[in-house]
Structure formats: structure tokens, C-alpha cells
Design an enzyme around this catalytic site. Structure first.
Site, PDB file in Angstrom:
ATOM      1  N   GLY A 183      34.443  36.787  39.342  1.00  0.00           N
ATOM      2  CA  GLY A 183      35.839  36.608  38.954  1.00  0.00           C
ATOM      3  C   GLY A 183      36.624  35.826  39.985  1.00  0.00           C
ATOM      4  N   ASP A 184      37.813  35.355  39.562  1.00  0.00           N
ATOM      5  CA  ASP A 184      38.744  34.659  40.455  1.00  0.00           C
ATOM      6  C   ASP A 184      38.159  33.382  41.042  1.00  0.00           C
ATOM      7  OD1 ASP A 184      40.475  36.828  40.015  1.00  0.00           O
ATOM      8  OD2 ASP A 184      39.476  37.963  41.590  1.00  0.00           O
ATOM      9  N   GLY A 244      43.449  37.908  35.827  1.00  0.00           N
ATOM     10  CA  GLY A 244      44.646  37.303  36.413  1.00  0.00           C
ATOM     11  C   GLY A 244      44.313  35.860  36.695  1.00  0.00           C
ATOM     12  N   HIS A 245      44.867  34.966  35.906  1.00  0.00           N
ATOM     13  CA  HIS A 245      44.535  33.543  36.038  1.00  0.00           C
ATOM     14  C   HIS A 245      45.767  32.807  36.553  1.00  0.00           C
ATOM     15  CE1 HIS A 245      41.201  34.043  32.758  1.00  0.00           C
ATOM     16  NE2 HIS A 245      40.995  34.767  33.836  1.00  0.00           N
ATOM     17  N   ARG A 262      34.706  53.791  17.402  1.00  0.00           N
ATOM     18  CA  ARG A 262      35.323  53.537  16.091  1.00  0.00           C
ATOM     19  C   ARG A 262      36.358  54.571  15.658  1.00  0.00           C
ATOM     20  NH1 ARG A 262      29.789  53.630  13.749  1.00  0.00           N
ATOM     21  NH2 ARG A 262      29.734  54.875  15.626  1.00  0.00           N
ATOM     22  N   THR A 319      45.135  38.742  41.831  1.00  0.00           N
ATOM     23  CA  THR A 319      46.270  38.280  41.020  1.00  0.00           C
ATOM     24  C   THR A 319      46.791  39.426  40.160  1.00  0.00           C
ATOM     25  OG1 THR A 319      45.036  36.209  40.863  1.00  0.00           O
ATOM     26  CG2 THR A 319      46.941  36.399  39.445  1.00  0.00           C
ATOM     27  N   THR A 320      45.916  40.380  39.825  1.00  0.00           N
ATOM     28  CA  THR A 320      46.314  41.482  38.950  1.00  0.00           C
ATOM     29  C   THR A 320      46.723  42.709  39.752  1.00  0.00           C
ATOM     30  OG1 THR A 320      44.905  40.681  37.191  1.00  0.00           O
ATOM     31  CG2 THR A 320      45.458  43.003  37.098  1.00  0.00           C
ATOM     32  N   THR A 321      45.950  43.060  40.778  1.00  0.00           N
ATOM     33  CA  THR A 321      46.204  44.324  41.481  1.00  0.00           C
ATOM     34  C   THR A 321      46.673  44.128  42.920  1.00  0.00           C
ATOM     35  OG1 THR A 321      43.911  44.393  42.171  1.00  0.00           O
ATOM     36  CG2 THR A 321      44.446  45.558  40.134  1.00  0.00           C
ATOM     37  N   VAL A 333      40.113  21.183  45.789  1.00  0.00           N
ATOM     38  CA  VAL A 333      40.408  21.422  47.211  1.00  0.00           C
ATOM     39  C   VAL A 333      41.710  22.203  47.362  1.00  0.00           C
ATOM     40  CG1 VAL A 333      39.073  19.460  48.079  1.00  0.00           C
ATOM     41  CG2 VAL A 333      41.464  19.111  47.384  1.00  0.00           C
TER      42      VAL A 333
HETATM   43  P1  GDP Z   1      40.811  32.876  37.935  1.00  0.00           P
HETATM   44  O1  GDP Z   1      40.962  34.333  37.661  1.00  0.00           O
HETATM   45  O2  GDP Z   1      39.380  32.435  37.854  1.00  0.00           O
HETATM   46  O3  GDP Z   1      41.701  31.998  37.111  1.00  0.00           O
HETATM   47  O4  GDP Z   1      41.238  32.660  39.458  1.00  0.00           O
HETATM   48  P2  GDP Z   1      42.511  33.307  40.235  1.00  0.00           P
HETATM   49  O5  GDP Z   1      43.665  32.437  39.988  1.00  0.00           O
HETATM   50  O6  GDP Z   1      42.642  34.750  39.964  1.00  0.00           O
HETATM   51  O7  GDP Z   1      42.019  33.210  41.738  1.00  0.00           O
HETATM   52  C1  GDP Z   1      41.625  32.037  42.355  1.00  0.00           C
HETATM   53  C2  GDP Z   1      41.620  32.317  43.864  1.00  0.00           C
HETATM   54  O8  GDP Z   1      40.965  31.272  44.551  1.00  0.00           O
HETATM   55  C3  GDP Z   1      43.029  32.405  44.436  1.00  0.00           C
HETATM   56  O9  GDP Z   1      43.045  33.450  45.365  1.00  0.00           O
HETATM   57  C4  GDP Z   1      43.221  31.063  45.137  1.00  0.00           C
HETATM   58  O10 GDP Z   1      44.087  31.153  46.257  1.00  0.00           O
HETATM   59  C5  GDP Z   1      41.814  30.786  45.598  1.00  0.00           C
HETATM   60  N1  GDP Z   1      41.511  29.353  45.738  1.00  0.00           N
HETATM   61  C6  GDP Z   1      41.080  28.765  46.868  1.00  0.00           C
HETATM   62  N2  GDP Z   1      40.824  27.479  46.652  1.00  0.00           N
HETATM   63  C7  GDP Z   1      41.096  27.238  45.353  1.00  0.00           C
HETATM   64  C8  GDP Z   1      40.994  26.071  44.554  1.00  0.00           C
HETATM   65  O11 GDP Z   1      40.568  25.000  44.970  1.00  0.00           O
HETATM   66  N3  GDP Z   1      41.388  26.210  43.255  1.00  0.00           N
HETATM   67  C9  GDP Z   1      41.822  27.407  42.750  1.00  0.00           C
HETATM   68  N4  GDP Z   1      42.191  27.456  41.456  1.00  0.00           N
HETATM   69  N5  GDP Z   1      41.910  28.531  43.489  1.00  0.00           N
HETATM   70  C10 GDP Z   1      41.531  28.436  44.766  1.00  0.00           C
HETATM   71  P1  IMO Z   2      39.602  37.187  36.343  1.00  0.00           P
HETATM   72  O1  IMO Z   2      39.636  36.773  34.895  1.00  0.00           O
HETATM   73  C1  IMO Z   2      37.999  39.824  39.445  1.00  0.00           C
HETATM   74  C2  IMO Z   2      36.513  43.762  38.148  1.00  0.00           C
HETATM   75  C3  IMO Z   2      37.331  44.912  38.716  1.00  0.00           C
HETATM   76  C4  IMO Z   2      36.265  45.993  38.775  1.00  0.00           C
HETATM   77  C5  IMO Z   2      35.430  45.726  37.542  1.00  0.00           C
HETATM   78  C6  IMO Z   2      35.785  46.610  36.344  1.00  0.00           C
HETATM   79  O2  IMO Z   2      40.911  37.116  37.026  1.00  0.00           O
HETATM   80  O3  IMO Z   2      38.499  36.502  37.072  1.00  0.00           O
HETATM   81  P2  IMO Z   2      37.907  46.754  34.721  1.00  0.00           P
HETATM   82  O4  IMO Z   2      39.342  47.000  35.016  1.00  0.00           O
HETATM   83  O5  IMO Z   2      37.644  45.459  34.023  1.00  0.00           O
HETATM   84  O6  IMO Z   2      37.226  47.895  34.033  1.00  0.00           O
HETATM   85  O7  IMO Z   2      37.198  46.652  36.177  1.00  0.00           O
HETATM   86  O8  IMO Z   2      35.645  44.362  37.198  1.00  0.00           O
HETATM   87  N1  IMO Z   2      37.292  42.721  37.437  1.00  0.00           N
HETATM   88  C7  IMO Z   2      37.658  41.554  37.975  1.00  0.00           C
HETATM   89  N2  IMO Z   2      37.506  41.066  39.224  1.00  0.00           N
HETATM   90  N3  IMO Z   2      38.591  39.060  38.511  1.00  0.00           N
HETATM   91  C8  IMO Z   2      38.739  39.524  37.248  1.00  0.00           C
HETATM   92  O9  IMO Z   2      39.250  38.766  36.253  1.00  0.00           O
HETATM   93  C9  IMO Z   2      38.289  40.835  36.937  1.00  0.00           C
HETATM   94  N4  IMO Z   2      38.286  41.592  35.826  1.00  0.00           N
HETATM   95  C10 IMO Z   2      37.667  42.740  36.142  1.00  0.00           C
HETATM   96  O10 IMO Z   2      37.860  44.603  39.978  1.00  0.00           O
HETATM   97  O11 IMO Z   2      35.430  45.783  39.907  1.00  0.00           O
HETATM   98 MG    MG Z   3      41.706  36.040  38.607  1.00  0.00          MG
END
Ligand code: GDP
Ligand code: IMO
Ligand code: MG
Length: 465
Positions: free
Chosen positions: A36-37, A64-65, A178, A340-342, A455
Site C-alpha cells: 500500500g501507499d 488513503g490516496h 449474507r 494518509t488514513t490513520t 521523483v
Molecule cells: P497511495 O495510497 O498508493 O495513493 O499512496 P499515498 O498517497 O497514501 O502514499 C504515498 C506516500 O509516498 C506518501 O507518504 C508520499 O509522501 C510518499 N512519496 C514519496 N515519493 C513519492 C512520489 O514520488 N510520488 C508519490 N505519489 N508519493 C511519494
Molecule cells: P492504500 O490504498 C496501506 C493495511 C492496514 C492493516 C491491514 C488490514 O492507501 O494503499 P484493514 O483496515 O483493511 O482491515 O487493515 O491492511 N491497509 C493498508 N496499508 N495502505 C492502504 O491503502 C491500506 N489498506 C489497508 O494497515 O495492516
Molecule cells: Mg495510501
């Protein structure tokens, strides 16, 4: 229907080149290849002008995007990351679990955007009537399992998994169960909802009370009338947006429109193929795009896997390359690696190529996006995990058993570092040779072309390659 939406934002002109490199005709999915992230939101935002619809197919507001538009940053949880663009339909598909509430869920997110001048109405957003509802008792249930873990009553519970506490797993469990499930379409039929919710609440209150007793914490039972009144408010606010999104997406497809499937969470959190049980509860890989939207994968010709140049993970579970030292602290701070979420600090580490290769193959990736490259700048040397050692044996593939992965030690390849300032690069060619060599090493190992290198999180920091 044209294949390019007429509303391409001028600020995204440079992204046309990225699209040209990344996309062939047909639909596309954007999915995370780690835990994730990875920066999925950035690529979805960048490519949105080339699609008629952006559809979320899994997860809920555990996601959290982040999307950066000019100097503004949007944190999106249930709304697809194309939401800031005019002229594109955003869809919350049947595979998503939706917390509708204005306190914690979708209505809160919609209000936050309205406060920033972005109107989300039925022309902009459609929500599947088949999507399941995350009810307030699901969040409480997540919390109670966490309390149980803290009380030492269970080895693998929500507490050990470290869920986001958003009730996601509990809502998916009820979907499979269900008889205790509520779907978004049910909210629109109050009499039926009353008849569904009455027995559900009896069961939930009994179960949650028992969990609370076991954990030694207090529990206040949910009241039917209060919950029905809340549900009626959600229905009033969302009614025009709730409908048959499978039909809407099918219409777009029949008119030769293109759909971008936005994955939430990531492949290593996939309920079937991730590091089970330390996963989320949905199909997070591109394999879920079809079941989560109702569109058959016939036209899904592009699967773009997003990987970060290092690894991050939130919550429990194995993370072989985790760095618990100053280098880890440096990466966390420089990469702003806080949920981004927690808001939780993310567990960062070196890039695990064995894991990324596994995910890329699982997803059937046609191209890769590598984000976060500038975060590594300034480190004297960079490590890439190319295999593991477990029980005296070398493992060249990602193990299916998370407990094997937990005991595995990474085998590293070491590359030279590159200087700071990479975040200012405006083309891939501008990057230092050592940074280019790092990207090449990733591509060589995974065997899928890296077409976009980020970058930093801004639109202008996504460099076509
Ligand atoms: P997503 O959940 O995949 O949409 O990603 P998030 O937005 O939750 O998290 C991306 C994380 O990567 C953030 O903590 C950013 O600060 C970090 N980050 C570091 N370098 C980059 C980059 O080049 N692009 C993006 N999008 N995020 C970056
Ligand atoms: P994005 O879309 C990072 C992780 C939680 C936990 C496990 C289960 O932003 O990449 P849940 O609440 O789904 O039952 O938690 O999954 N988790 C994520 N970690 N980015 C996410 O989403 C996540 N969605 C769930 O931290 O370990
Ligand atoms: Mg995220």
C-alpha cells in the site's frame, strides 16, 4: 465516443507523454505492488484525462490516496482519484465497502471537497447499489478485536493485524455471511431496511457484548431507531448517486469509452494472494477489477503496477527489508511516510524486488511506475533484496506462507547512491546516472518495463521514461 476525454486539464499536458508510453488502447487498471501507499493516486490523477470513467473496485475508506493539484493536496479515501477532474464519471463499484456517514465516511469526504470548491453530484459520482455498507457497528467490532488483542486474548486478531479500524474486514465478513449484510441499494427501501436491520442488530448487539465482556471493556448496544434515522439521512443525501453502476460502465464500454480501474490497498494485502492473515479483506490486485465492477476483463489491456523505490508497510505482518535504524528514520521523514488514513508512522525498508516481481506477475502488469526515487537521494549506498534465506535455504520466489516470510532474511544486491536534488528533475534524462542505474536494476529484475518514474508526489514530478 472519442477515446480521449475533451476536458484534458492544461496542467496535465506533460502527462500526455506519460499516457502515450504507459497505455495501449482499451481499459487500464492501476494497482499497488507492495503493502500500500505506493503513490497510486498520483498515477490515477495523471492518466484520468484519457478515460471516460474511473472506477474503484475494492476496499473502502481504509485506503488513503493523495493527489496533488497545483499547491493543493487532496487525501481521498472512497472517492476515486480522478474526482478533481471535470468531465469524467467516478464510480464506486460493487466490490467496494462504503461507510456512507457524514462523521466518518463518504458524506464527510464529499463535504470536504465541497468546502474546497469541488462539487460531487450524480453527474460526477455513481455508487453501486450492490456495494456493501460499512455500518457503525463494524467499526466498533474492529475496535473490540483490537481490545481483545491488547488484552492478550487472541494471537491473530484485528489488533495484531493492525487494521485501520474502519470496519472494513467486518463489512466484508458480513457480505460473505449474507444474512447480516446491508447493501447500498437497501438504504433506499426503508421498510425493507427496517426488516433487515431489526434481526441484524439483535445478533450484533449479542455478539459485540460478548466480545466486550471477553476483552473487559464497556459496550453500548446499538438502537434500531437511531440507526434507521441515520440510514434515512444517508439515503436522502446519496439517493441520486446510488444505482446500477455495472450497467453504467457497460454502456460506456459499448460506446467505446475507456475505463480506468483504481486499485486500493495493494497486492501483498490481497485476501487470497497477500501475506495472509496480515492482509485486508478484498481482492486488491487487478484480478479484482472485473468482479469488483461487473465489467468482464475482455478490454483490460493495460495493468499498471505502482511500486515505490523503497518499501513501506502500516500495521502488523512480515516486512523482511524493514529498517529500524537511522536510514529507516531518514526514509520515513524524507518520504513523509505517515498514514494518509490513520496518521500512523509507516514501517519503511529497502525495496524488496522478490516481492515486487511476484506482485507484478500476479497482476499481469504491462508496465510499471516507480515512485519515491528522490527519497533515496543522498544515501551513500542502496540495497535491493533479490532473494531470501530461510532455514539455511535460498528462496528465489515469494513464499505463500507469511510465517516463512517472517523468518526469512533478505539477500541484498548493493548499488551506489545518488546525490540529492533528484526531486527537481523535470525529465528522466536529467537524473544522475546512478539513479538511472537503480531504475534499470529494478526493471531488469522484475522483467517489466518501467515507463514512469516519480521523483515526488506532484504531477510535474512524474517523469515519463
Ligand atoms: P497511495 O495510497 O498508493 O495513493 O499512496 P499515498 O498517497 O497514501 O502514499 C504515498 C506516500 O509516498 C506518501 O507518504 C508520499 O509522501 C510518499 N512519496 C514519496 N515519493 C513519492 C512520489 O514520488 N510520488 C508519490 N505519489 N508519493 C511519494
Ligand atoms: P492504500 O490504498 C496501506 C493495511 C492496514 C492493516 C491491514 C488490514 O492507501 O494503499 P484493514 O483496515 O483493511 O482491515 O487493515 O491492511 N491497509 C493498508 N496499508 N495502505 C492502504 O491503502 C491500506 N489498506 C489497508 O494497515 O495492516
Ligand atoms: Mg495510501
Amino acid at each position: 465516443m472519442p477515446t480521449t476525454a475533451p476536458t484534458a486539464t492544461p496542467a496535465l499536458d506533460h502527462a500526455a507523454e506519460a499516457a502515450e508510453r504507459l497505455l495501449s488502447p482499451g481499459h487500464a487498471a492501476i494497482v499497488g505492488l507492495q503493502w500500500g501507499d505506493e503513490g497510486k493516486g498520483q498515477t490515477v490523477d495523471l492518466l484520468t484525462p484519457h478515460f471516460q470513467a474511473i472506477a474503484r473496485f475494492n476496499g473502502g475508506n481504509n485506503a488513503g490516496h493523495s493527489v496533488h493539484v497545483g499547491s493543493e493536496k487532496f487525501a481521498l479515501h472512497l472517492l476515486p482519484s480522478g474526482i478533481t477532474h471535470p468531465g469524467v464519471l467516478c464510480v464506486i463499484g460493487n466490490g467496494v465497502v462504503v461507510d456512507p456517514s457524514p462523521e466518518t465516511g463518504l458524506l464527510k469526504e464529499i463535504q470536504t471537497l465541497a468546502d474546497r470548491g469541488i462539487t460531487v453530484d450524480a453527474d460526477k459520482l455513481q455508487i453501486s447499489n450492490r456495494a456493501h455498507v460499512v455500518m457503525p457497528y463494524h467499526r466498533v467490532e474492529d475496535g473490540l478485536y483490537e481490545a481483545l488483542a491488547k488484552a492478550g486474548k487472541s494471537e491473530i486478531t484485528a489488533g495484531a493485524i493492525g487494521t485501520t479500524g474502519r470496519g472494513i474486514g467486518r463489512a466484508y465478513a458480513d457480505k460473505a455471511h449474507r444474512s447480516t449484510a446491508i447493501r447500498m441499494g437497501d438504504l433506499l427501501v426503508p421498510d425493507r431496511l427496517h426488516d433487515q436491520l431489526r434481526p441484524i442488530l439483535q445478533i450484533k448487539n449479542a455478539l459485540l457484548q460478548a466480545l466486550a465482556d471477553l476483552a473487559g471493556v464497556d459496550y453500548t448496544p446499538f438502537e434500531l431507531d437511531t440507526l434507521l434515522a441515520k440510514a434515512a439521512d444517508w439515503a436522502d443525501a446519496l439517493r441520486p448517486m446510488i444505482g446500477d453502476t455495472t450497467a453504467a460502465l457497460t454502456d460506456i464500454e459499448l460506446n467505446k469509452g475507456r475505463v480506468l480501474f483504481e486499485g486500493a490497498n495493494a497486492a501483498l494485502l490481497d485476501v487470497d494472494h497477500g501475506t495472509y492473515p496480515y492482509v485486508t479483506s478484498s481482492t486488491t490486485s487487478a484480478l479484482g477489477a472485473a468482479t469488483g465492477t461487473g465489467l468482464a476483463p475482455r478490454h483490460l489491456h493495460n495493468v499498471l503496477g505502482v511500486a515505490k523505490a523503497y518499501t513501506s508497510r502500516v500495521g502488523g505482518g512480515p516486512h523482511p527489508t524493514e529498517l529500524l535504524d537511522d536510514t529507516g528514520e531518514h526514509i520515513r521523514t524524507t518520504g513523509n511516510e505517515f498514514g494518509t488514513t490513520t496518521g500512523r508512522p509507516r514501517r519503511v525498508g529497502w525495496l524488496d524486488l522478490t516481492a515486487v516481481k511476484y506482485s507484478a506477475q500476479l497482476n499481469g502488469c504491462t508496465a510499471l511506475v516507480l515512485t519515491g526515487l528522490s527519497v533515496l537521494a543522498g544515501l551513500p549506498e542502496l540495497k535491493l533484496a533479490v532473494a531470501y534465506e530461510h532455514d539455511g535455504q535460498r528462496l528465489d520466489t515469494f513464499p505463500a506462507d507469511a510465517f516463512v516470510l517472517e523468518q526469512a532474511t533478505p539477500i541484498y544486491q548493493t548499488l551506489p547512491g545518488f546525490p540529492t536534488g533528484t526531486g527537481d528533475a523535470t525529465t528522466f534524462a536529467d537524473l544522475p546516472d546512478a539513479a538511472k542505474a537503480y531504475v534499470q536494476a529494478v526493471e531488469d529484475f522484475v522483467g517489466i518495463p518501467i515507463k514512469l518514474v516519480c521523483v515526488g508526489p506532484k504531477r510535474s514530478q512524474a517523469l515519463p521514461r
